[in-house]
Design a protein around this motif. Structure first.
Motif: not given
Ligand code: AMP
Ligand code: MG
Length: 321
Positions: A92, A176-177, A188, A190-192, A195-196, A208
């Protein structure tokens, strides 16, 4: 290039290399990172040079303790502490207001810095030995696959990196997120690796980041750093026309036009691109603080780091065309 097993002695040797301003590739739980001392701007410029990134994208600073976090960034929201408690060390990354000590080349001129505590013993020990945060993007050439083993790194960067610490394969394997938390909203970027849904169970709804900050490619924010003051490339006629104003001159080397300027900054006396890259954002900030009326910048040859420098300068100049 030396590929070393991650014994504690080899980690000490690697930290010394970082202290000298050189690059070390090291494992994290996401992917291998190409690391430099995050508080040394010249060392950080070598990351961009080595990866051949066409532009300066802000980098993530990797830390090993909350004490180190407090050295580089402000923690203002209680929600953030809850997230860090739960997900650090781990994949994260959080965007926080930066402290003065963080060099401008790390954040590409932004007032915020991306920070992460990786969940990998080798990475954590390396940061501890260095005693400074490590700036590290993935250890691959721009546009190539991210490396998840030391061999992947060696294949792409063996000529250019001083040490590769071999920690086997990365267990997460994706980046990473990245999140940004404000008082009212969670974003958010960048997803990574986290999880959300996991994030939302701790900090509430995430959205987003869209509109003008819309990601323009997966995981990449479109961030334009440009000074508030009109900025132009060198144009002798225009300089002479405006010579009675307060002109700021951003020179690469010394120039015969210096007499027209009230403030002059030379990116590198020796014409060294690493030094120029390390200085470019901080000099633009300085011009802002000096309240000059206009800034003129000398163009740099488009080669090596010159590409990244010119890319950023062109984006700034385009704002005033
Ligand atoms: P990576 O290239 O995987 O190391 O990820 C770095 C990414 O983090 C950049 O490409 C940006 O998208 C993001 N990033 C880093 N610093 C910032 C910042 N201060 N504000 C917003 N995004 C950032
Ligand atoms: Mg990458």
């Amino acid at each position: 290039m030396k590929q070393l097993s991650p014994t504690s002695n080899n980690i000490k040797i690697s930290a010394k290399e970082l202290k000298l301003g050189n690059l070390v590739a090291f494992p994290t739980e996401t992917v291998y990172g190409l690391g430099a001392d995050g508080l040394n701007p010249i060392a950080v410029s070598k990351i961009f040079e080595t990866k051949k990134r066409p532009t300066f994208n802000p980098l993530i600073l990797h830390i090993n303790s909350m004490q180190m976090l407090n050295k580089i960034a402000w923690l203002k929201e209680k929600k953030i502490e809850k997230l860090l408690d739960k997900f650090w060390p781990g994949p994260l990354t959080i965007i926080l207001p930066k402290k003065e000590i963080v060099p401008d080349i790390v954040t590409a001129g932004l007032e915020t810095v991306a920070v992460r505590m990786p969940n990998n013993k080798i990475a954590l020990q390396l940061i501890k030995e260095l005693g400074n945060p490590i700036a590290a993007p993935s250890a691959n050439s721009f546009g190539k696959l991210s490396p998840t083993t030391a061999e992947h790194v060696a294949k792409q960067l063996s000529e250019k990196v001083d040490i590769i610490l071999d920690g086997g394969s990365c267990n997460v394997g994706v980046e990473s997120t990245i999140v940004k938390i404000t008082k009212d909203k969670n974003y958010l970027l960048r997803p990574g690796g986290i999880s959300v849904e996991e994030l939302e169970s701790v900090a509430g709804k995430f959205e987003n980041l869209n509109n003008e900050n819309k990601p323009d490619s997966p995981g990449q924010l479109k961030i334009h750093y440009a000074p508030e003051i009109p900025i132009y490339f060198f144009d002798e006629e225009k300089i002479i026309e405006n010579r009675y104003k307060n002109l700021g001159g951003l020179f690469f080397r010394k120039s015969k036009l210096e007499k027209y300027f009230s403030s002059i900054k030379i990116l590198s006396q020796k014409g060294n691109l690493n030094e120029a890259a390390a200085n470019v954002f901080s000099f633009l900030h300085e011009f802002e603080n000096e309240n000059v009326d206009m800034i003129f910048v000398e163009t740099i040859e488009y080669s090596g780091l010159g590409n990244a420098i010119m890319d950023r300068l062109s984006k700034a100049v385009n704002k005033f065309r």
